[in-house]
Design a protein around this motif. Sequence first.
Motif, PDB file in Angstrom:
ATOM      1  N   CYS A  95      12.363 -26.187  32.495  1.00 39.53           N
ATOM      2  CA  CYS A  95      13.644 -26.631  33.036  1.00 39.53           C
ATOM      3  C   CYS A  95      14.755 -25.877  32.326  1.00 39.53           C
ATOM      4  N   GLY A  96      15.501 -25.071  33.084  1.00 39.28           N
ATOM      5  CA  GLY A  96      16.536 -24.236  32.497  1.00 39.28           C
ATOM      6  C   GLY A  96      17.941 -24.681  32.799  1.00 39.28           C
ATOM      7  N   GLY A  97      18.109 -25.888  33.333  1.00 36.52           N
ATOM      8  CA  GLY A  97      19.446 -26.368  33.648  1.00 36.52           C
ATOM      9  C   GLY A  97      19.413 -27.323  34.818  1.00 36.52           C
ATOM     10  N   SER A  98      20.587 -27.668  35.308  1.00 35.65           N
ATOM     11  CA  SER A  98      20.671 -28.626  36.403  1.00 35.65           C
ATOM     12  C   SER A  98      21.971 -28.429  37.170  1.00 35.65           C
ATOM     13  N   SER A  99      22.005 -28.993  38.357  1.00 35.07           N
ATOM     14  CA  SER A  99      23.207 -29.019  39.182  1.00 35.07           C
ATOM     15  C   SER A  99      23.184 -30.313  39.975  1.00 35.07           C
ATOM     16  N   SER A 101      22.043 -33.480  41.195  1.00 35.44           N
ATOM     17  CA  SER A 101      20.756 -34.183  41.132  1.00 35.44           C
ATOM     18  C   SER A 101      19.567 -33.223  41.171  1.00 35.44           C
ATOM     19  N   TRP A 102      19.827 -31.925  40.980  1.00 34.76           N
ATOM     20  CA  TRP A 102      18.774 -30.913  41.061  1.00 34.76           C
ATOM     21  C   TRP A 102      18.498 -30.321  39.688  1.00 34.76           C
ATOM     22  N   LEU A 103      17.237 -30.020  39.434  1.00 34.89           N
ATOM     23  CA  LEU A 103      16.829 -29.320  38.222  1.00 34.89           C
ATOM     24  C   LEU A 103      16.482 -27.877  38.562  1.00 34.89           C
ATOM     25  N   PHE A 104      16.844 -26.960  37.678  1.00 33.44           N
ATOM     26  CA  PHE A 104      16.556 -25.550  37.859  1.00 33.44           C
ATOM     27  C   PHE A 104      15.333 -25.182  37.027  1.00 33.44           C
ATOM     28  N   PHE A 105      14.253 -24.756  37.698  1.00 30.40           N
ATOM     29  CA  PHE A 105      12.991 -24.466  37.027  1.00 30.40           C
ATOM     30  C   PHE A 105      12.710 -22.968  37.026  1.00 30.40           C
ATOM     31  N   VAL A 106      12.197 -22.493  35.891  1.00 29.19           N
ATOM     32  CA  VAL A 106      11.655 -21.142  35.775  1.00 29.19           C
ATOM     33  C   VAL A 106      10.155 -21.304  35.593  1.00 29.19           C
ATOM     34  N   HIS A 107       9.362 -20.754  36.518  1.00 29.01           N
ATOM     35  CA  HIS A 107       7.916 -20.953  36.529  1.00 29.01           C
ATOM     36  C   HIS A 107       7.211 -19.837  35.764  1.00 29.01           C
ATOM     37  N   ALA A 382      18.829 -50.322  22.201  1.00 31.30           N
ATOM     38  CA  ALA A 382      17.966 -49.327  22.837  1.00 31.30           C
ATOM     39  C   ALA A 382      17.020 -48.709  21.814  1.00 31.30           C
ATOM     40  N   VAL A 383      15.839 -48.369  22.263  1.00 30.00           N
ATOM     41  CA  VAL A 383      14.862 -47.692  21.423  1.00 30.00           C
ATOM     42  C   VAL A 383      15.116 -46.188  21.514  1.00 30.00           C
ATOM     43  N   VAL A 384      15.503 -45.594  20.400  1.00 30.87           N
ATOM     44  CA  VAL A 384      15.804 -44.168  20.386  1.00 30.87           C
ATOM     45  C   VAL A 384      14.502 -43.378  20.479  1.00 30.87           C
ATOM     46  N   PRO A 385      14.349 -42.534  21.502  1.00 33.69           N
ATOM     47  CA  PRO A 385      13.099 -41.760  21.637  1.00 33.69           C
ATOM     48  C   PRO A 385      12.938 -40.770  20.496  1.00 33.69           C
ATOM     49  N   GLN A 386      11.706 -40.630  20.045  1.00 35.93           N
ATOM     50  CA  GLN A 386      11.422 -39.695  18.974  1.00 35.93           C
ATOM     51  C   GLN A 386      11.396 -38.265  19.516  1.00 35.93           C
ATOM     52  N   HIS A 387      11.837 -37.354  18.678  1.00 37.45           N
ATOM     53  CA  HIS A 387      11.868 -35.945  19.071  1.00 37.45           C
ATOM     54  C   HIS A 387      10.495 -35.319  18.849  1.00 37.45           C
ATOM     55  N   HIS A 388       9.804 -35.025  19.939  1.00 35.36           N
ATOM     56  CA  HIS A 388       8.468 -34.427  19.853  1.00 35.36           C
ATOM     57  C   HIS A 388       8.458 -32.980  20.344  1.00 35.36           C
ATOM     58  N   GLY A 389       9.601 -32.456  20.700  1.00 39.74           N
ATOM     59  CA  GLY A 389       9.654 -31.085  21.165  1.00 39.74           C
ATOM     60  C   GLY A 389       9.180 -30.951  22.605  1.00 39.74           C
ATOM     61  N   GLY A 390       9.208 -29.762  23.114  1.00 35.77           N
ATOM     62  CA  GLY A 390       8.804 -29.494  24.476  1.00 35.77           C
ATOM     63  C   GLY A 390       9.414 -28.200  24.956  1.00 35.77           C
ATOM     64  N   LYS A 391       9.088 -27.828  26.191  1.00 32.45           N
ATOM     65  CA  LYS A 391       9.543 -26.540  26.722  1.00 32.45           C
ATOM     66  C   LYS A 391      10.722 -26.659  27.674  1.00 32.45           C
ATOM     67  N   TRP A 392      11.264 -27.875  27.816  1.00 35.88           N
ATOM     68  CA  TRP A 392      12.425 -28.049  28.679  1.00 35.88           C
ATOM     69  C   TRP A 392      13.705 -27.901  27.861  1.00 35.88           C
ATOM     70  N   CYS A 393      14.799 -27.568  28.542  1.00 31.52           N
ATOM     71  CA  CYS A 393      16.100 -27.589  27.889  1.00 31.52           C
ATOM     72  C   CYS A 393      16.746 -28.951  28.136  1.00 31.52           C
ATOM     73  N   SER A 394      17.704 -29.297  27.311  1.00 28.88           N
ATOM     74  CA  SER A 394      18.401 -30.573  27.457  1.00 28.88           C
ATOM     75  C   SER A 394      19.608 -30.383  28.371  1.00 28.88           C
ATOM     76  N   THR A 395      19.709 -31.236  29.361  1.00 26.34           N
ATOM     77  CA  THR A 395      20.818 -31.153  30.303  1.00 26.34           C
ATOM     78  C   THR A 395      21.050 -32.513  30.926  1.00 26.34           C
ATOM     79  N   TRP A 396      22.196 -32.676  31.558  1.00 24.66           N
ATOM     80  CA  TRP A 396      22.486 -33.899  32.298  1.00 24.66           C
ATOM     81  C   TRP A 396      22.021 -33.747  33.734  1.00 24.66           C
ATOM     82  N   ILE A 397      21.593 -34.850  34.320  1.00 20.30           N
ATOM     83  CA  ILE A 397      21.280 -34.859  35.739  1.00 20.30           C
ATOM     84  C   ILE A 397      21.838 -36.156  36.317  1.00 20.30           C
ATOM     85  N   PHE A 398      22.328 -36.087  37.550  1.00 15.73           N
ATOM     86  CA  PHE A 398      23.020 -37.209  38.160  1.00 15.73           C
ATOM     87  C   PHE A 398      22.287 -37.590  39.456  1.00 15.73           C
TER      88      PHE A 398
END
Length: 403
Positions: A95-99, A101-107, A382-398
Motif C-alpha cells: 500500500c503506497g498511499g490513498s485517495s 476511500s481508495w488505496l493505492f497498491f504497488v504489486h 482504547a487498546v493501542v495496537p502494538q507495532h509489529h511492522g509490515g510492508k504497507w505505508c501509513s495513510t488515512w482512508i475515508f
Amino acid sequence: MYLVLVAWLAIHTMKEARSSSWADLQPELLGLVLMRLPSLIDRVRLRAVCRSRCSNARLQPLPPPLPWLVLLDGTFLSIPDGKIIRIPAPDNAFCGGSSESWLFFVHSDGGCSLMNPLSKATLDFSELIKRWFNTRSMYKSFRKLVRKLVVPSPLESSPGSHAALMLGGSRVHICQPPFAVNLSLEGGQVLCDSLDDIAFFSGKLYGLFGHGERLSTFEIICGLDRKPKISDIKCITNYPLVTRILPQPMPNSCLVQTYLVECCGKLLMVERRIEWADPTSRYPLEHERTVAFQVFEADLSTKPGQWRCVFELGDQALFIGKHCSKSFPAGECNGLQKDCIYFMCDYLSLDQASDPICDPLRDSGVYNIRNGEITPLLPETAVVPQHHGGKWCSTWIFPTDDV
C-alpha cells in the motif's frame, strides 16, 4: 443510542409476551440508531441483522463514517474509537498511499492499482506505470518512492479526470486513469526542486515548495496526441508575503513539514513543527516529537497571493499525512474534535533510516489550533495496537457508507 434501545425494550416488554428481535425495531428508531453509529463497521453489522428495515430507515443522509488509519500490517484503525478492522487485501502488494476511500497498491509483479477495500472495486494502473518505467527492476524502488496520489474529485463521480502522482525526488506524473475511454494515455512528467506537497483545489493542481515559501499552479494541457502533460508552473505566492502569527513560542531547533489540504472551499497550508530533543546530537531525529502546528489560508484574490493565519476550522477537523490529507466534519455525533488537527508519524527516525516505513503511532496525536494543546490520538479506553511492522505505508482512508 443506548437510551433509544432502552426505550424500545421497555415498550415491548409491556406488550404480550413474545420473542423480540432487531427485526421488530421500527424504521424511525433504526434511523436514530444509525445516526448514532459513526463507525462504519457497526453500521454494517446492524444492517446484517435487519437489512430490509435498515434500508427503509435511511430516510435522510447519514453523517460520513469515521476515518481509518492504515497500519503497517494491513489492518485499519478507526479514529477516534480505536477499533481494529481487518479486511482481506491483495496478496504480494504494497500500500503506497490513498485517495478518499481508495488505496493505492504497488504489486510484486510490477503492476499498480487502486482498490476500495470495502466494495472490492479495482482500477488498474498497470499500463500507465509501465509507460513511466521502462524496466521491471524499477518496481522495487518505486514502491518506496510513492509519496502521494491526488485526484480532483471522488473517483466514483469523475472516473475520467486527470490524476497526479507525486514520487520521492519531487517528481510529478500527470495521467488520465485507465478507466477513461482512451486507455493508452501516458502521463507527462516534470522535475520540481523542493516540492513538499500537491493537492487539487477548484479543479487545478497546486504544488507547495520550500516549506511554504512558494505556492504554484501546474498548468495541465493535452497536446495534439491527446496526452496530458504539464506545460507550465506559475508561482502565485512568495515567502515574504506570508503573514506568520505564532500562537506560542516555537523551539529553536525543529524539523518543519508542510501539507496542502482543501477545507470547505479554502486551500490551507498546514505547517508542522517537530522538536529535536537534543539539537546537539549527531542524530537529531532520534527523540523527536511534534510540538505545534500552524494553519494558513491561501488568499488568491491578490497578485501575488498571500498566506493568512487561521485559528479556527468551523465544524471541521484536519487529518494530515504525507500520503493523504483531508478535512472532515467533526462534532458530538462522531466524537471528533472541532478546530483540531489529527496527525501521525510520517517522517523518518534513526531506527527507520534503512527502511522508510515508520510506526504511525510513535508521534501521533490531536492538536487544538485554538489553544495549542496536544492530546492522544486514541482515548484512554482504547487498546493501542502494538507495532509489529509490515510492508504497507501509513495513510488515512475515508470509507464511504455505500456498502
